[in-house]
Scaffold this motif. Structure first.
Motif, PDB file in Angstrom:
ATOM      1  N   ASN A 193      -6.724  -2.447   7.965  1.00 22.59           N
ATOM      2  CA  ASN A 193      -6.548  -1.425   6.945  1.00 22.59           C
ATOM      3  C   ASN A 193      -6.877  -1.952   5.548  1.00 22.59           C
ATOM      4  O   ASN A 193      -7.410  -1.219   4.711  1.00 22.59           O
ATOM      5  N   ASN A 230      -9.813   4.505  -2.148  1.00 24.35           N
ATOM      6  CA  ASN A 230      -9.296   3.455  -1.277  1.00 24.35           C
ATOM      7  C   ASN A 230      -8.566   2.376  -2.069  1.00 24.35           C
ATOM      8  O   ASN A 230      -7.408   2.069  -1.802  1.00 24.35           O
ATOM      9  N   TYR A 241     -10.441  -1.387   4.890  1.00 23.87           N
ATOM     10  CA  TYR A 241     -10.725  -0.013   4.445  1.00 23.87           C
ATOM     11  C   TYR A 241     -10.438   0.126   2.950  1.00 23.87           C
ATOM     12  O   TYR A 241     -11.244   0.646   2.185  1.00 23.87           O
ATOM     13  N   TRP A 242      -9.251  -0.306   2.541  1.00 26.02           N
ATOM     14  CA  TRP A 242      -8.795  -0.070   1.176  1.00 26.02           C
ATOM     15  C   TRP A 242      -9.593  -0.886   0.159  1.00 26.02           C
ATOM     16  O   TRP A 242      -9.664  -0.517  -1.016  1.00 26.02           O
ATOM     17  N   GLN A 243     -10.184  -1.991   0.601  1.00 26.48           N
ATOM     18  CA  GLN A 243     -11.026  -2.789  -0.287  1.00 26.48           C
ATOM     19  C   GLN A 243     -12.501  -2.379  -0.195  1.00 26.48           C
ATOM     20  O   GLN A 243     -13.370  -3.105  -0.660  1.00 26.48           O
ATOM     21  N   ARG A 298      -5.001   2.801  -3.631  1.00 26.02           N
ATOM     22  CA  ARG A 298      -3.855   2.911  -2.726  1.00 26.02           C
ATOM     23  C   ARG A 298      -3.084   1.584  -2.675  1.00 26.02           C
ATOM     24  O   ARG A 298      -1.929   1.552  -2.260  1.00 26.02           O
ATOM     25  N   LEU A 299      -3.756   0.496  -3.041  1.00 29.43           N
ATOM     26  CA  LEU A 299      -3.122  -0.819  -3.019  1.00 29.43           C
ATOM     27  C   LEU A 299      -2.288  -0.989  -4.285  1.00 29.43           C
ATOM     28  O   LEU A 299      -2.803  -0.861  -5.394  1.00 29.43           O
ATOM     29  N   GLU A 351       0.864  -1.175   0.000  1.00 26.62           N
ATOM     30  CA  GLU A 351       0.000   0.000   0.000  1.00 26.62           C
ATOM     31  C   GLU A 351       0.896   1.219   0.000  1.00 26.62           C
ATOM     32  O   GLU A 351       2.084   1.114   0.329  1.00 26.62           O
ATOM     33  N   THR A 352       0.354   2.386  -0.347  1.00 27.02           N
ATOM     34  CA  THR A 352       1.150   3.595  -0.529  1.00 27.02           C
ATOM     35  C   THR A 352       2.260   3.738   0.509  1.00 27.02           C
ATOM     36  O   THR A 352       3.414   3.987   0.170  1.00 27.02           O
TER      37      THR A 352
END
Length: 392
Positions: free
Chosen positions: A262, A328, A265-267, A331-332, A248-249
């Motif tokens: 986390n 979100n 969140y990103w998914q 960011r992956l 991730e970032t």
């Protein structure tokens, strides 16, 4: 508070996303000059009364998550490690009693190196915490002082050692592009962190956020953009060499140690946030709802008692959803399956067709119909990529 309702394309969400629980503990020893989180300098923490409010907040929220399993729990702040191990145990006992907490749930607690000792970490582990995230920021005393941190370099090393002793999974937070920092100093912080063999490491570029002391008056001698970029590239290269995946970032992990909370969140998974100023994102068949709790701790406690602690609630509109999802998912570094967009938003991916084509044309997104994945350039210029998905 009245809620607006959206009718999402194709009849709504057929499957509920995974659900996480976020618990906000808002007190710190003092406010750091770069911090824009909802945190308050502790003038004596009303721990028992605040926990009463948290558990009542959770109880009042149960109709919104009825029948759903909670997969991860995250204590954020503030500095959650200011709370006693007994207090954390009481909160988690309430969570287990009121919700369907999954077996093997990841339970993370943020900790400040200046607020922990061996007995406290052992107590957190005994209460059920499975993972700690340590706000180290730097191992250099000069940089810690510039950041206004309450701990020194010796406390940072001690806390990292304690985390490695008591937890199978832990995270070390580092910052780079600090006032007066050289490339060598940024890499020295990283080398020190790696001596503790962290399963997870976060490396953040110092950001001057509005409404912070640094945002109001920038500290002197900040590295320029070129030097900051050199630091980022050197950190990425060194962590890859150390066997950590840049997933991730700002996040790096050894295999099987990515932050499950986390990742949810990103998914574009769901999360219920309880506590002062906590945010929620909750999906229902016919709408996706965002909420925010009352921000000030005492006002929050008073409001919970009256059932008036939801300061804001709004349903995401059809126009909101593409940007909300991409903000979100992209960011992956490996992105997400393209099918996840439909599954988590209730909209067909075709609503993003023009933005996707522009992103691919600019070399910011991979040309893969089965996956939404940023290119290396897309990772470097993430804001440019995300802007393409903003509502017209």
């Amino acid at each position: 508070m009245a809620e607006s309702v959206i009718r999402v394309f194709n009849g709504g969400l057929n499957v509920s996303p995974p659900l996480s629980l976020y618990i906000h503990l808002p007190w710190c020893v003092k406010k750091c000059p770069y911090c824009d989180f909802n945190s308050h300098a502790a003038q004596g923490i009303p721990e028992a009364a605040y926990i009463d409010a948290l558990l009542l907040d959770l109880e009042r929220a149960l109709p919104d998550i009825w029948g759903r399993r909670v997969h991860t729990v995250f204590f954020g702040g503030g500095t959650p490690s200011l709370f006693s191990a007994e207090g954390i145990d009481r909160i988690l006992t309430g969570v287990r009693t009121l919700t369907q907490l999954a077996a093997g749930a990841e339970i993370t607690l943020e900790a400040n190196p200046g607020t922990v000792e061996a007995a406290k970490f052992a107590g957190f582990r005994e209460a059920g915490v499975t993972r700690v995230s340590l706000g180290i920021q730097s191992f250099d005393p000069r940089h810690l002082k510039a950041l206004g941190r309450i701990h020194d370099d010796a406390e940072a090393r001690c806390a990292a050692e304690l985390a490695a002793t008591h937890f199978d999974t832990f995270n070390l937070d580092l910052m780079y592009a600090l006032p007066g920092q050289t490339l060598g100093e940024a890499l020295a912080d990283l080398e020190t962190a790696l001596t503790f063999r962290p399963p997870h490491l976060s490396a953040y570029h110092l950001t001057l956020e509005p409404n912070t002391s640094f945002g109001h008056t920038a500290p002197p001698n900040l590295p320029d953009d070129d030097l900051a970029a050199d630091m980022q590239l050197a950190i990425e290269a060194r962590l890859a060499e150390a066997g950590m995946q840049h997933y991730e970032t700002s996040a790096y992990a050894r295999p099987h140690h990515a932050s499950r909370h986390n990742l949810n969140y990103w998914q574009f998974g769901d999360y219920l946030g309880i506590g002062a100023g906590a945010h929620s994102k909750l999906s229902f068949h016919d709408r996706i709802l965002r909420q925010m709790r009352t921000k000030h701790p005492q006002q929050y406690m008073d409001a919970v008692a009256q059932g008036a602690h939801i300061a804001d609630a709004r349903a995401l509109t059809r126009d909101d959803l593409p940007f909300e999802f991409m903000m979100n998912a992209l960011r992956l570094n490996e992105g997400v399956p393209a099918a996840l967009f439909d599954e988590r938003t209730g909209l067909p991916l075709i609503v993003c067709a023009s933005a996707l084509e522009r992103a691919r044309g600019l070399g910011l997104l991979e040309r893969d119909a089965t996956r939404l994945k940023p290119t290396l350039q897309g990772q470097r210029f993430l804001n440019d990529l995300l802007e393409l998905f903003l509502p017209g």
